[in-house]
Motif scaffolding. Structure first.
Motif, PDB file in Angstrom:
ATOM      1  N   ILE A  29      45.594  21.310  61.684  1.00 26.09           N
ATOM      2  CA  ILE A  29      45.816  22.698  61.288  1.00 26.09           C
ATOM      3  C   ILE A  29      45.395  23.624  62.422  1.00 26.09           C
ATOM      4  CG2 ILE A  29      45.526  22.237  58.820  1.00 26.09           C
ATOM      5  CD1 ILE A  29      42.675  23.409  59.043  1.00 26.09           C
ATOM      6  N   THR A  30      45.885  24.860  62.361  1.00 29.64           N
ATOM      7  CA  THR A  30      45.486  25.876  63.329  1.00 29.64           C
ATOM      8  C   THR A  30      44.130  26.436  62.927  1.00 29.64           C
ATOM      9  OG1 THR A  30      47.766  26.482  63.752  1.00 29.64           O
ATOM     10  CG2 THR A  30      46.108  28.116  64.318  1.00 29.64           C
ATOM     11  N   GLY A  31      43.300  26.678  63.907  1.00 29.92           N
ATOM     12  CA  GLY A  31      42.016  27.313  63.663  1.00 29.92           C
ATOM     13  C   GLY A  31      40.899  26.327  63.385  1.00 29.92           C
ATOM     14  N   GLU A  32      39.705  26.905  63.271  1.00 24.10           N
ATOM     15  CA  GLU A  32      38.493  26.130  62.987  1.00 24.10           C
ATOM     16  C   GLU A  32      37.864  26.667  61.703  1.00 24.10           C
ATOM     17  OE1 GLU A  32      36.752  23.636  64.682  1.00 24.10           O
ATOM     18  OE2 GLU A  32      38.445  23.404  66.044  1.00 24.10           O
ATOM     19  N   PRO A  33      38.137  26.035  60.572  1.00 22.92           N
ATOM     20  CA  PRO A  33      37.531  26.516  59.329  1.00 22.92           C
ATOM     21  C   PRO A  33      36.003  26.436  59.394  1.00 22.92           C
ATOM     22  CG  PRO A  33      39.167  24.800  58.894  1.00 22.92           C
ATOM     23  CD  PRO A  33      38.969  24.860  60.368  1.00 22.92           C
ATOM     24  N   LEU A  73      41.721  17.319  60.607  1.00 23.93           N
ATOM     25  CA  LEU A  73      41.000  16.975  59.397  1.00 23.93           C
ATOM     26  C   LEU A  73      41.283  15.506  59.127  1.00 23.93           C
ATOM     27  CD1 LEU A  73      42.117  19.996  57.169  1.00 23.93           C
ATOM     28  CD2 LEU A  73      39.933  19.741  58.365  1.00 23.93           C
ATOM     29  N   TYR A  74      40.249  14.756  58.833  1.00 18.93           N
ATOM     30  CA  TYR A  74      40.405  13.339  58.530  1.00 18.93           C
ATOM     31  C   TYR A  74      40.252  13.172  57.031  1.00 18.93           C
ATOM     32  CZ  TYR A  74      40.087  13.040  63.517  1.00 18.93           C
ATOM     33  OH  TYR A  74      40.337  13.213  64.849  1.00 18.93           O
ATOM     34  N   ILE A  75      41.232  12.501  56.424  1.00 17.70           N
ATOM     35  CA  ILE A  75      41.349  12.491  54.971  1.00 17.70           C
ATOM     36  C   ILE A  75      41.441  11.064  54.453  1.00 17.70           C
ATOM     37  CG2 ILE A  75      42.714  13.339  53.022  1.00 17.70           C
ATOM     38  CD1 ILE A  75      43.778  15.504  55.087  1.00 17.70           C
ATOM     39  N   LYS A  76      40.625  10.773  53.473  1.00 14.65           N
ATOM     40  CA  LYS A  76      40.559   9.442  52.870  1.00 14.65           C
ATOM     41  C   LYS A  76      41.526   9.348  51.693  1.00 14.65           C
ATOM     42  CE  LYS A  76      37.026   6.275  51.182  1.00 14.65           C
ATOM     43  NZ  LYS A  76      35.606   6.125  50.916  1.00 14.65           N
ATOM     44  N   ASN A  77      42.043   8.147  51.461  1.00 15.96           N
ATOM     45  CA  ASN A  77      42.880   7.791  50.304  1.00 15.96           C
ATOM     46  C   ASN A  77      44.348   8.182  50.435  1.00 15.96           C
ATOM     47  OD1 ASN A  77      40.566   6.768  49.077  1.00 15.96           O
ATOM     48  ND2 ASN A  77      40.145   8.698  48.044  1.00 15.96           N
ATOM     49  N   THR A 109      52.945  14.606  51.823  1.00 19.09           N
ATOM     50  CA  THR A 109      53.544  15.828  51.286  1.00 19.09           C
ATOM     51  C   THR A 109      52.532  16.612  50.458  1.00 19.09           C
ATOM     52  OG1 THR A 109      55.723  14.778  51.240  1.00 19.09           O
ATOM     53  CG2 THR A 109      55.434  16.720  49.856  1.00 19.09           C
ATOM     54  N   ALA A 110      51.758  15.922  49.639  1.00 16.19           N
ATOM     55  CA  ALA A 110      50.769  16.595  48.788  1.00 16.19           C
ATOM     56  C   ALA A 110      49.709  17.306  49.630  1.00 16.19           C
ATOM     57  CB  ALA A 110      50.112  15.598  47.842  1.00 16.19           C
ATOM     58  N   VAL A 111      49.229  16.635  50.680  1.00 14.41           N
ATOM     59  CA  VAL A 111      48.210  17.241  51.544  1.00 14.41           C
ATOM     60  C   VAL A 111      48.798  18.444  52.270  1.00 14.41           C
ATOM     61  CG1 VAL A 111      46.826  16.874  53.626  1.00 14.41           C
ATOM     62  CG2 VAL A 111      46.775  15.190  51.782  1.00 14.41           C
ATOM     63  N   ARG A 112      50.001  18.274  52.810  1.00 11.47           N
ATOM     64  CA  ARG A 112      50.665  19.389  53.514  1.00 11.47           C
ATOM     65  C   ARG A 112      50.816  20.591  52.576  1.00 11.47           C
ATOM     66  NH1 ARG A 112      53.609  20.213  57.982  1.00 11.47           N
ATOM     67  NH2 ARG A 112      53.759  18.017  58.514  1.00 11.47           N
ATOM     68  N   ASN A 113      51.300  20.352  51.365  1.00  8.12           N
ATOM     69  CA  ASN A 113      51.495  21.448  50.402  1.00  8.12           C
ATOM     70  C   ASN A 113      50.185  22.120  50.034  1.00  8.12           C
ATOM     71  OD1 ASN A 113      54.251  20.965  50.384  1.00  8.12           O
ATOM     72  ND2 ASN A 113      54.210  19.769  48.495  1.00  8.12           N
ATOM     73  N   GLU A 114      49.138  21.330  49.853  1.00 10.73           N
ATOM     74  CA  GLU A 114      47.844  21.901  49.478  1.00 10.73           C
ATOM     75  C   GLU A 114      47.285  22.777  50.604  1.00 10.73           C
ATOM     76  OE1 GLU A 114      45.013  22.834  46.726  1.00 10.73           O
ATOM     77  OE2 GLU A 114      46.832  21.667  46.406  1.00 10.73           O
ATOM     78  N   ASP A 169      50.800  19.097  61.706  1.00  7.70           N
ATOM     79  CA  ASP A 169      51.215  17.724  61.478  1.00  7.70           C
ATOM     80  C   ASP A 169      50.328  17.097  60.414  1.00  7.70           C
ATOM     81  OD1 ASP A 169      52.746  15.410  61.929  1.00  7.70           O
ATOM     82  OD2 ASP A 169      51.307  14.633  63.378  1.00  7.70           O
ATOM     83  N   VAL A 170      50.925  16.233  59.600  1.00  2.00           N
ATOM     84  CA  VAL A 170      50.163  15.452  58.629  1.00  2.00           C
ATOM     85  C   VAL A 170      50.670  14.013  58.721  1.00  2.00           C
ATOM     86  CG1 VAL A 170      49.517  15.134  56.211  1.00  2.00           C
ATOM     87  CG2 VAL A 170      49.923  17.442  57.082  1.00  2.00           C
ATOM     88  N   THR A 171      49.745  13.095  58.914  1.00  2.16           N
ATOM     89  CA  THR A 171      50.052  11.670  58.921  1.00  2.16           C
ATOM     90  C   THR A 171      49.070  11.001  57.966  1.00  2.16           C
ATOM     91  OG1 THR A 171      48.558  11.285  60.788  1.00  2.16           O
ATOM     92  CG2 THR A 171      50.881  11.685  61.314  1.00  2.16           C
ATOM     93  N   LEU A 172      49.238   9.707  57.755  1.00  2.52           N
ATOM     94  CA  LEU A 172      48.297   9.002  56.886  1.00  2.52           C
ATOM     95  C   LEU A 172      46.886   9.165  57.439  1.00  2.52           C
ATOM     96  CD1 LEU A 172      50.120   5.659  56.047  1.00  2.52           C
ATOM     97  CD2 LEU A 172      49.889   7.683  54.616  1.00  2.52           C
TER      98      LEU A 172
END
Length: 186
Positions: free
Chosen positions: A38-42, A3-7, A15-20, A30-33
């Protein structure tokens, strides 16, 4: 799935993204800037749920390739200026081209087209934000800050700071010092 995430700009964002994502029931590898794995294909509905949850935290999912590239440029600059502690051994264009494996001209044109500013101006803005932070901490001299951030001299840093903020570093520092209150005033 990636997942590619802005901001995302700091470790708290990670930490916030991982927790959510954990809260939503996804196995997070794994979560990086700017990115989460994540596992699977939503499916489309699940992606919309993820997007809605992240938006409440101030983040956005990036669906298009151009948006991902721009966010990667921003994340590399933020990482370099705010988190790595390293000084560029080369120029910014070579650094970004090497990191992202794209021709710098392509990156520069794409960034300018979408962000309505240049990569260089974005880089300068990030450096000035770091200077502001270090000035407020009041632990380093202007010469030390210039050296830490790879400026050729304190005078060059001071000139760039004034051009961007309208204040000299000394004046900015005094304004911020006057706005801070002692613990007794809180």
């Amino acid at each position: 799935m990636h997942l590619y995430i802005k901001n995302m700009v700091c470790n708290r964002c990670i930490t916030a993204v991982r927790n959510e994502l954990d809260t939503l029931g996804y196995t997070v590898h794994d979560v990086t800037l700017g990115e989460a794995e994540i596992t699977g294909e939503p499916d489309a509905a699940q992606l919309e749920t993820i997007a809605f949850s992240l938006k409440k935290l101030g983040f956005e999912l990036i669906a298009d390739r151009k948006g991902r590239i721009i966010e990667q440029v921003k994340n590399e600059i933020v990482q370099l200026v705010h988190h790595s502690g390293e000084i560029l051994a080369t120029n910014l264009s070579s650094f970004l081209a090497d990191k992202l494996q794209y021709d710098y001209t392509y990156l520069s044109n794409l960034f300018s087209e979408v962000e309505d500013t240049t990569i260089e101006k974005y880089y300068i803005a990030q450096r000035i934000e770091k200077v502001k932070e270090l000035l407020v901490y009041d632990e380093l001299s202007l010469a030390q800050i210039a050296g830490q951030l790879g400026y050729s001299s304190p005078a060059y840093l001071s000139g760039q700071f004034k051009k961007v903020t309208g204040f000299t570093p000394t004046h900015y520092k005094s304004i911020k010092a006057n706005k801070r209150r002692s613990i007794d005033e809180l």
